[in-house]
Write an enzyme that holds these catalytic residues in place. Structure first.
Site, short mmCIF file in Angstrom:
data_model
loop_
_atom_site.label_atom_id
_atom_site.label_comp_id
_atom_site.label_asym_id
_atom_site.label_seq_id
_atom_site.Cartn_x
_atom_site.Cartn_y
_atom_site.Cartn_z
N GLU A 99 122.76 79.87 6.37
CA GLU A 99 122.68 80.93 7.34
C GLU A 99 123.61 80.33 8.46
OE1 GLU A 99 121.40 83.45 6.76
OE2 GLU A 99 120.04 82.77 5.07
N HIS A 102 126.73 82.08 7.45
CA HIS A 102 126.70 83.35 8.03
C HIS A 102 126.96 83.46 9.36
CE1 HIS A 102 125.62 85.01 4.06
NE2 HIS A 102 124.45 84.48 4.02
#
Length: 169
Positions: A99, A102
């Site tokens: 994450e 991202h």
């Protein structure tokens, strides 16, 4: 985000309250432990050096209703770690690494459009490849490994497609 900053706790994500996996308190303790992981420290440091804000509420522990997700990233909202779907420190480390990639992509690609499947697939391929999600040991544990050698291509095709299919748009 400094090592002393604690992740935020949320009661539920996408409404509902699944009770399996880690308690939120234990999950938050493990997230704090993950912040000391070399790869996570590296990603956070380089996000800050690239001018990407790593704010206090970037990481949030939550219980997630939807099955099959370990976490997620959303522009402006940060990273959600689905405590009730995780049981091991390595899983939390992996979710945070994935994450954070991202979050980095979102910050650095000024025209990132999460509703565009091509953009979403591109960042999923990067996150899956760079985080080690498609490492042969993880593939073996998932039962996706062929007997005659490991090829990352199937992993890098399957997981971005799954994630892109989960778009709420």
């Amino acid at each position: 985000m400094e090592d002393g900053d604690l992740p935020q706790m949320s009661t539920t994500f996408e409404s509902g309250n699944s009770a399996a996996g880690l308690s939120q308190e234990e999950c938050m303790n493990r997230i704090v432990k993950s912040l000391k992981h070399p790869t996570i420290k590296f990603l956070r440091k380089h996000m800050e050096l690239a001018g990407c804000p790593v704010w206090v509420k970037l990481i949030m522990a939550a219980n997630c209703k939807r099955k099959g997700i370990a976490g997620g990233y959303s522009t402006g909202n940060g990273i959600i770690v689905c405590c009730n779907h995780l049981a091991y420190q390595d899983e939390i480390n992996q979710v945070l690494i994935h994450e954070l990639i991202h979050a980095y992509d979102d910050c650095r690609a000024k025209n990132m459009d999460w509703k565009n499947c091509a953009h979403h697939a591109c960042t999923e391929i990067r996150a899956n490849h760079l985080s080690g999600d498609c490492h042969y040991k993880r593939e073996l544990l998932r039962g996706f490994m062929r007997m005659r050698g490991h090829e990352q291509l199937p992993c890098l095709q399957i997981f971005p497609f799954r994630s892109s299919c989960n778009l709420p748009y």
